[in-house]
Design an enzyme around this catalytic site. Structure first.
Site, PDB file in Angstrom:
ATOM      1  N   GLY A   1       0.795  -1.178  -0.045  1.00  0.00           N
ATOM      2  CA  GLY A   1      -0.084   0.023   0.245  1.00  0.00           C
ATOM      3  C   GLY A   1       0.634   1.247   0.069  1.00  0.00           C
ATOM      4  O   GLY A   1       1.959   1.157  -0.052  1.00  0.00           O
TER       5      GLY A   1
ATOM      6  N   LEU B   1       1.184   3.753   2.347  1.00  0.00           N
ATOM      7  CA  LEU B   1       2.035   3.701   3.346  1.00  0.00           C
ATOM      8  C   LEU B   1       2.927   2.600   3.860  1.00  0.00           C
ATOM      9  O   LEU B   1       4.082   2.594   4.084  1.00  0.00           O
ATOM     10  CB  LEU B   1       1.237   4.012   4.589  1.00  0.00           C
ATOM     11  CG  LEU B   1       1.855   4.067   5.923  1.00  0.00           C
ATOM     12  CD1 LEU B   1       2.952   5.341   5.984  1.00  0.00           C
ATOM     13  CD2 LEU B   1       0.879   4.214   7.009  1.00  0.00           C
TER      14      LEU B   1
ATOM     15  N   ASP C   1      -4.952 -12.239   4.723  1.00  0.00           N
ATOM     16  CA  ASP C   1      -6.488 -11.587   4.581  1.00  0.00           C
ATOM     17  C   ASP C   1      -6.734 -11.267   6.139  1.00  0.00           C
ATOM     18  O   ASP C   1      -7.000 -12.284   6.850  1.00  0.00           O
ATOM     19  CB  ASP C   1      -7.399 -12.536   3.967  1.00  0.00           C
ATOM     20  CG  ASP C   1      -8.793 -12.181   3.915  1.00  0.00           C
ATOM     21  OD1 ASP C   1      -8.768 -10.903   4.521  1.00  0.00           O
ATOM     22  OD2 ASP C   1      -9.556 -12.466   3.365  1.00  0.00           O
ATOM     23  N   ILE C   2      -6.627 -10.110   6.269  1.00  0.00           N
ATOM     24  CA  ILE C   2      -6.781  -9.869   7.832  1.00  0.00           C
ATOM     25  C   ILE C   2      -8.175  -9.713   8.370  1.00  0.00           C
ATOM     26  O   ILE C   2      -8.330  -9.775   9.493  1.00  0.00           O
ATOM     27  CB  ILE C   2      -6.321  -8.304   8.135  1.00  0.00           C
ATOM     28  CG1 ILE C   2      -7.074  -7.253   7.542  1.00  0.00           C
ATOM     29  CG2 ILE C   2      -4.632  -8.234   7.786  1.00  0.00           C
ATOM     30  CD1 ILE C   2      -6.775  -5.931   7.987  1.00  0.00           C
TER      31      ILE C   2
ATOM     32  N   ALA D   1      -5.831  -2.046   5.381  1.00  0.00           N
ATOM     33  CA  ALA D   1      -7.193  -1.311   5.706  1.00  0.00           C
ATOM     34  C   ALA D   1      -8.045  -1.482   4.300  1.00  0.00           C
ATOM     35  O   ALA D   1      -7.689  -1.649   3.185  1.00  0.00           O
ATOM     36  CB  ALA D   1      -6.993  -0.021   6.167  1.00  0.00           C
TER      37      ALA D   1
ATOM     38  N   THR E   1      -9.780   1.005   2.516  1.00  0.00           N
ATOM     39  CA  THR E   1      -9.506   2.353   2.254  1.00  0.00           C
ATOM     40  C   THR E   1     -10.513   3.050   1.449  1.00  0.00           C
ATOM     41  O   THR E   1     -10.353   4.417   1.113  1.00  0.00           O
ATOM     42  CB  THR E   1      -8.191   2.792   2.091  1.00  0.00           C
ATOM     43  OG1 THR E   1      -7.690   2.214   0.799  1.00  0.00           O
ATOM     44  CG2 THR E   1      -7.210   2.311   3.199  1.00  0.00           C
TER      45      THR E   1
ATOM     46  N   TYR F   1     -16.845   4.289   6.779  1.00  0.00           N
ATOM     47  CA  TYR F   1     -15.334   4.081   6.825  1.00  0.00           C
ATOM     48  C   TYR F   1     -14.835   4.446   8.219  1.00  0.00           C
ATOM     49  O   TYR F   1     -14.175   3.842   8.799  1.00  0.00           O
ATOM     50  CB  TYR F   1     -14.837   5.002   5.837  1.00  0.00           C
ATOM     51  CG  TYR F   1     -13.142   5.222   5.939  1.00  0.00           C
ATOM     52  CD1 TYR F   1     -12.189   3.975   5.783  1.00  0.00           C
ATOM     53  CD2 TYR F   1     -12.594   6.344   6.357  1.00  0.00           C
ATOM     54  CE1 TYR F   1     -11.068   4.156   5.729  1.00  0.00           C
ATOM     55  CE2 TYR F   1     -11.244   6.468   6.374  1.00  0.00           C
ATOM     56  CZ  TYR F   1     -10.377   5.358   6.163  1.00  0.00           C
ATOM     57  OH  TYR F   1      -8.860   5.467   6.230  1.00  0.00           O
TER      58      TYR F   1
ATOM     59  N   LYS G   1     -13.385   2.294  11.092  1.00  0.00           N
ATOM     60  CA  LYS G   1     -11.893   2.397  11.597  1.00  0.00           C
ATOM     61  C   LYS G   1     -11.858   2.601  13.382  1.00  0.00           C
ATOM     62  O   LYS G   1     -11.021   1.948  13.790  1.00  0.00           O
ATOM     63  CB  LYS G   1     -11.183   3.672  10.988  1.00  0.00           C
ATOM     64  CG  LYS G   1     -10.836   3.480   9.334  1.00  0.00           C
ATOM     65  CD  LYS G   1      -9.690   2.451   9.127  1.00  0.00           C
ATOM     66  CE  LYS G   1      -8.370   2.795   9.687  1.00  0.00           C
ATOM     67  NZ  LYS G   1      -7.498   1.789   9.460  1.00  0.00           N
TER      68      LYS G   1
HETATM   69  N1  LIG Z   1      -4.857   7.220   2.300  1.00  0.00           N
HETATM   70  C1  LIG Z   1      -5.282   8.120   3.167  1.00  0.00           C
HETATM   71  O1  LIG Z   1      -5.564   9.370   2.680  1.00  0.00           O
HETATM   72  C2  LIG Z   1      -5.485   7.865   4.621  1.00  0.00           C
HETATM   73  C3  LIG Z   1      -5.938   8.768   5.407  1.00  0.00           C
HETATM   74  C4  LIG Z   1      -6.100   8.514   6.687  1.00  0.00           C
HETATM   75  C5  LIG Z   1      -5.916   7.047   7.179  1.00  0.00           C
HETATM   76  N2  LIG Z   1      -5.420   6.311   6.149  1.00  0.00           N
HETATM   77  C6  LIG Z   1      -5.065   4.937   6.835  1.00  0.00           C
HETATM   78  O2  LIG Z   1      -3.694   4.907   6.727  1.00  0.00           O
HETATM   79  C7  LIG Z   1      -3.537   3.175   6.491  1.00  0.00           C
HETATM   80  C8  LIG Z   1      -2.766   3.056   5.273  1.00  0.00           C
HETATM   81  O3  LIG Z   1      -3.442   3.717   3.971  1.00  0.00           O
HETATM   82  P1  LIG Z   1      -3.041   3.604   2.526  1.00  0.00           P
HETATM   83  O4  LIG Z   1      -3.424   4.760   1.839  1.00  0.00           O
HETATM   84  O5  LIG Z   1      -1.511   3.277   2.680  1.00  0.00           O
HETATM   85  O6  LIG Z   1      -3.708   2.249   1.934  1.00  0.00           O
HETATM   86  P2  LIG Z   1      -3.772   1.604   0.859  1.00  0.00           P
HETATM   87  O7  LIG Z   1      -2.636   2.167  -0.352  1.00  0.00           O
HETATM   88  O8  LIG Z   1      -5.243   1.465   0.207  1.00  0.00           O
HETATM   89  O9  LIG Z   1      -3.178   0.192   1.291  1.00  0.00           O
HETATM   90  C9  LIG Z   1      -3.910  -0.891   2.143  1.00  0.00           C
HETATM   91  C10 LIG Z   1      -3.432  -1.960   1.785  1.00  0.00           C
HETATM   92  O10 LIG Z   1      -4.133  -2.792   2.518  1.00  0.00           O
HETATM   93  C11 LIG Z   1      -4.521  -4.132   1.874  1.00  0.00           C
HETATM   94  N3  LIG Z   1      -5.718  -4.821   2.036  1.00  0.00           N
HETATM   95  C12 LIG Z   1      -6.973  -4.571   1.984  1.00  0.00           C
HETATM   96  N4  LIG Z   1      -7.753  -5.372   2.516  1.00  0.00           N
HETATM   97  C13 LIG Z   1      -7.002  -6.203   3.099  1.00  0.00           C
HETATM   98  C14 LIG Z   1      -7.101  -7.557   3.513  1.00  0.00           C
HETATM   99  N5  LIG Z   1      -8.339  -8.109   3.819  1.00  0.00           N
HETATM  100  N6  LIG Z   1      -5.936  -8.035   3.996  1.00  0.00           N
HETATM  101  C15 LIG Z   1      -4.853  -7.644   4.209  1.00  0.00           C
HETATM  102  N7  LIG Z   1      -4.560  -6.479   3.314  1.00  0.00           N
HETATM  103  C16 LIG Z   1      -5.563  -6.005   2.774  1.00  0.00           C
HETATM  104  C17 LIG Z   1      -4.594  -3.678   0.369  1.00  0.00           C
HETATM  105  O11 LIG Z   1      -4.534  -4.622  -0.646  1.00  0.00           O
HETATM  106  P3  LIG Z   1      -5.161  -4.355  -2.252  1.00  0.00           P
HETATM  107  O12 LIG Z   1      -4.901  -3.119  -2.899  1.00  0.00           O
HETATM  108  O13 LIG Z   1      -5.026  -5.820  -2.714  1.00  0.00           O
HETATM  109  O14 LIG Z   1      -6.873  -4.261  -1.696  1.00  0.00           O
HETATM  110  C18 LIG Z   1      -3.423  -2.516   0.235  1.00  0.00           C
HETATM  111  O15 LIG Z   1      -2.291  -3.184  -0.176  1.00  0.00           O
HETATM  112  C19 LIG Z   1      -4.854   2.717   6.469  1.00  0.00           C
HETATM  113  O16 LIG Z   1      -4.955   2.214   7.985  1.00  0.00           O
HETATM  114  C20 LIG Z   1      -5.759   3.749   6.310  1.00  0.00           C
HETATM  115  O17 LIG Z   1      -7.053   3.606   6.900  1.00  0.00           O
HETATM  116  C21 LIG Z   1      -5.015   6.468   5.105  1.00  0.00           C
END
Ligand SMILES: NC(=O)c1ccc[n+]([C@@H]2O[C@H](COP(=O)([O-])OP(=O)(O)OC[C@H]3O[C@@H](n4cnc5c(N)ncnc54)[C@H](OP(=O)(O)O)[C@@H]3O)[C@@H](O)[C@H]2O)c1
Length: 289
Positions: A10, A12, A37-38, A61, A63, A126, A130
């Site tokens: 992902g 982050l 798969d969490i 997550a 997301t 969402y 969370k």
């Molecule tokens: N992006 C933002 O602006 C933002 C803002 C506030 C907080 N956050 C939080 O920051 C964290 C990181 O966000 P990010 O933007 O890096 O997210 P991201 O790019 O969407 O990465 C999330 C990763 O989780 C994986 N995932 C989804 N479902 C899963 C499952 N059931 N089991 C295992 N892995 C799974 C996804 O895989 P797939 O791609 O295969 O689904 C993806 O690789 C998250 O907790 C998010 O809630 C993000």
């Protein structure tokens, strides 16, 4: 020390692995869906059994903020039940958990930055899912967790607002962006560095706000992106949330306070504009065709 990074593909998670790999004393396992798969306790159990971590960093997550409005059950399985199971496995293994959360646990009606202990009151599916995960982590690992809330994340991997603006700058004459949502754009690389700091310095457990400092509207953020891309910022036109309706409500004021870092003798994250300039220096513009 053995560190398990869940969600390492992902936005982050990929930065976290990059940053931690500089420390040769760490044994790091990055893993992501479908290798874990969490939402499936058996899958989490298998990974813990095979690696036996001292620290777990959960960046995985659901997301898709708008999709969660009509898919809350699935979002809850990943964002609520998943972290509960991960925390339970950490408890059994004696491992610490760094769990990533969001500004969306707040309703955005504040006028001052939300302190770390402000009462959450999410307005979107969402945000609710969370928050369920956050509460499980706090309940199961009261003395062995860091809950890191972030917001408005962007980086080299995945899709995000900066990359969308860079693409639209190439495709359109003008782009309309909302002026009435204010927050803290956060460079994923900077957050990964601060997560590294938690591992290195091991401050008191609890909640830390992992956002770049300062505040800005999406509109003014977009103008800075255009400027740094060498385009005319006046091609960004102001609009409002009422004109640009999305399925999930967005908090109007998503600014998080950073006092906890200072209380623990640690620096807060740098100002958002400095971080954005760094992202351009790191080549974010070249990631967009
Ligand atoms: N992006 C933002 O602006 C933002 C803002 C506030 C907080 N956050 C939080 O920051 C964290 C990181 O966000 P990010 O933007 O890096 O997210 P991201 O790019 O969407 O990465 C999330 C990763 O989780 C994986 N995932 C989804 N479902 C899963 C499952 N059931 N089991 C295992 N892995 C799974 C996804 O895989 P797939 O791609 O295969 O689904 C993806 O690789 C998250 O907790 C998010 O809630 C993000």
């Amino acid at each position: 020390m053995r560190v398990l990074v869940i969600g390492h593909n992902g936005q982050l998670g990929s930065c976290v692995v990059d940053v931690l790999q500089r420390n040769r004393s760490l044994a790091i396992l990055g893993i992501d869906y479908p290798d874990i798969d969490i939402s499936d306790p058996h899958s989490i159990d298998l990974v813990f059994g095979g690696f036996d971590p001292d620290y777990v960093i959960n960046c995985a997550a659901y997301t898709a903020v708008d999709d969660a409005e009509t898919d809350e059950e699935r979002a809850l399985a990943i964002n609520g039940a998943g972290p509960r199971e991960i925390a339970d496995q950490c408890r059994k293994a004696g491992a610490w958990l760094i769990h990533i959360s969001t500004d969306y646990v707040f309703d955005g009606t504040a006028t001052m930055p939300y302190p770390e202990d402000a009462p959450p009151s999410p307005t979107s599916a969402y945000g609710r899912t969370k928050l369920a995960g956050d509460r499980a982590v706090q309940e199961l690992l009261p003395a062995a967790h860091y809950l890191v809330r972030t917001a408005w994340l962007y980086g080299m991997n995945g899709s995000n607002f900066v990359k969308t603006m860079l693409r639209l700058e190439k495709e359109r004459d003008t782009v309309s962006v909302v002026t009435d949502q204010v927050g803290q754009p956060t460079y994923a690389r900077d957050l990964a560095e601060h997560i590294g700091l938690l591992l290195d310095k091991h401050p008191a457990p609890g909640t830390y706000h992992g956002t770049n400092s300062g505040e800005v509207s999406w509109y003014d953020f977009a103008r800075e992106i255009f400027r740094l891309a060498g385009a005319d910022p006046d091609r960004v036109l102001p609009t409002t949330s009422a004109e640009f309706v999305r399925p999930a409500p967005r908090p109007a004021y998503s600014v998080l306070g950073h006092d906890r870092w200072a209380e623990q003798g640690l620096p807060e994250m740098r100002p958002w504009l400095e971080a954005l300039e760094q992202a351009f220096a790191d080549g974010i513009a070249s990631t967009v065709d």
